[in-house]
Scaffold this active site. Structure first.
Site, PDB file in Angstrom:
ATOM      1  N   SER A 156      -5.689  -7.035  -5.345  1.00 19.78           N
ATOM      2  CA  SER A 156      -6.290  -7.116  -6.678  1.00 19.78           C
ATOM      3  C   SER A 156      -5.647  -8.224  -7.510  1.00 19.78           C
ATOM      4  CB  SER A 156      -6.091  -5.776  -7.392  1.00 19.78           C
ATOM      5  OG  SER A 156      -4.703  -5.494  -7.471  1.00 19.78           O
ATOM      6  N   CYS A 174      -3.487  -4.318  -0.127  1.00 15.81           N
ATOM      7  CA  CYS A 174      -3.664  -3.504  -1.331  1.00 15.81           C
ATOM      8  C   CYS A 174      -3.895  -2.082  -0.851  1.00 15.81           C
ATOM      9  CB  CYS A 174      -4.872  -4.010  -2.113  1.00 15.81           C
ATOM     10  SG  CYS A 174      -5.329  -2.956  -3.506  1.00 15.81           S
TER      11      CYS A 174
HETATM   12  N1  DGL Z   1      -1.519  -3.843  -5.303  1.00 13.17           N
HETATM   13  C1  DGL Z   1      -2.494  -2.836  -5.229  1.00 13.17           C
HETATM   14  C2  DGL Z   1      -2.148  -1.673  -4.366  1.00 13.17           C
HETATM   15  O1  DGL Z   1      -1.450  -1.845  -3.394  1.00 13.17           O
HETATM   16  C3  DGL Z   1      -3.337  -2.487  -6.417  1.00 13.17           C
HETATM   17  C4  DGL Z   1      -2.771  -2.532  -7.772  1.00 13.17           C
HETATM   18  C5  DGL Z   1      -3.858  -2.379  -8.795  1.00 13.17           C
HETATM   19  O2  DGL Z   1      -4.668  -3.298  -8.897  1.00 13.17           O
HETATM   20  O3  DGL Z   1      -3.930  -1.358  -9.481  1.00 13.17           O
HETATM   21  O4  DGL Z   1      -2.594  -0.586  -4.568  1.00 13.17           O
END
Ligand code: DGL
Length: 291
Positions: free
Chosen positions: A29, A91
């Protein structure tokens, strides 16, 4: 006759090299997936990488499951169009909410964070007793609201270790701090205490960093939790899984240093500044990709 034999061999050798040099697509994201990219770069420096950060739509953790699923399919399909030989969902939120949908339409392999996280959490310490210093159990997870509410990790733990103590904590305040480049100081310490206190009180032995932004807060998290708690950054295990996949199929890229291309959907200058800071090297060019 000889030419007829040699020609197809030469063509196939060239196409194998072309296949090997196709990039690995990595997305998140925002800047969080750079914590995964940096581990991949250490382990597999010769690979070519395309990184995409969806900074116009971050944070995913507060979005609906349908939105995150759609974004995941959209970005994964775009990475495939760029010629990627595999797609890594760097993510956790997109993994638990969108990986199934992406894998159903993708023609290249798709890897996510949960399997890697479970492998990392379970590695080597499964025999230790609950609450034992340095032991595995109870197992803790910190992640976005979307990841915790999806139940994806709860299901993965139940499948691997039914009935074992597992506590999941959403930390919605972390991602906005990290996207702004705030990794230390009072705001971080307050947020760390607020979210991690319940897990510390439960005596967790292992804590999964279940959001790829969080490894950038690892020093603050480790300082609060204490040295007996093992932090798991799933990126390490993911890099090993990617390496094994490529090696098995003779698809590891040749040479010593591959290319890196960076794209984001939001403010390129902000991404350049934060990304350079987080990776510890200057990012030269950030291309724009809006969906
Ligand atoms: N870095 C992401 C994850 O591993 C998402 C963070 C987000 O956009 O809330 O969940």
């Amino acid at each position: 006759m000889a030419a007829q034999v040699r020609e197809p061999v030469a063509a196939s050798a060239a196409s194998i090299v072309a296949e090997k040099s196709r990039p690995i697509g990595v997305f998140d994201s925002g800047v969080g997936g750079l914590s995964v990219l940096r581990v991949l770069e250490q382990r597999l420096p010769a690979e070519n990488y395309i990184y995409f950060g969806d900074t116009a739509r971050v944070p995913y953790g507060d979005r609906t499951p349908q939105e995150v699923r759609d974004f995941t399919v959209e970005i994964g399909s775009w990475l495939q169009e760029q010629g990627c030989k595999m797609i890594l969902i760097a993510c956790n939120t997109a993994t638990v909410l969108g990986m199934k949908a992406l894998a159903a339409v993708a023609q290249v392999p798709v890897y996510g964070m949960v399997e890697a996280a479970m492998a990392g959490a379970m590695a080597g310490v499964a025999g230790a007793a609950a609450g034992e210093a340095g032991g595995l159990w109870p197992l803790g997870l910190i992640a976005t609201k979307g990841t915790v509410e999806s139940g994806g990790y709860q299901a993965a733990v139940a499948a691997k270790a039914p009935g074992k103590p597992f506590y999941a904590q959403a930390c919605p305040g972390f991602v906005p701090l990290i996207e702004k480049g705030i990794l230390t100081g009072p705001q971080v310490e307050q947020a760390v205490e607020k979210y991690l206190k319940p897990l510390k009180e439960k005596g967790v032995g292992t804590l999964i960093l279940g959001c790829t932004h969080y490894p950038f807060l690892a020093p603050a998290i480790a300082a609060y939790m204490g040295e007996t708690v093992r932090l798991v950054d799933p990126a390490r295990q993911l890099a090993l899984m990617v390496e094994a996949y490529l090696k098995d199929r003779d698809l590891l890229n040749e040479g010593s240093m591959g290319t890196r291309e960076f794209y984001c959907s939001g403010d390129g200058e902000a991404f350049k500044a934060q990304g350079s800071n987080l990776l510890g090297r200057p990012l030269i060019e950030i291309r724009k990709q809006v969906f």
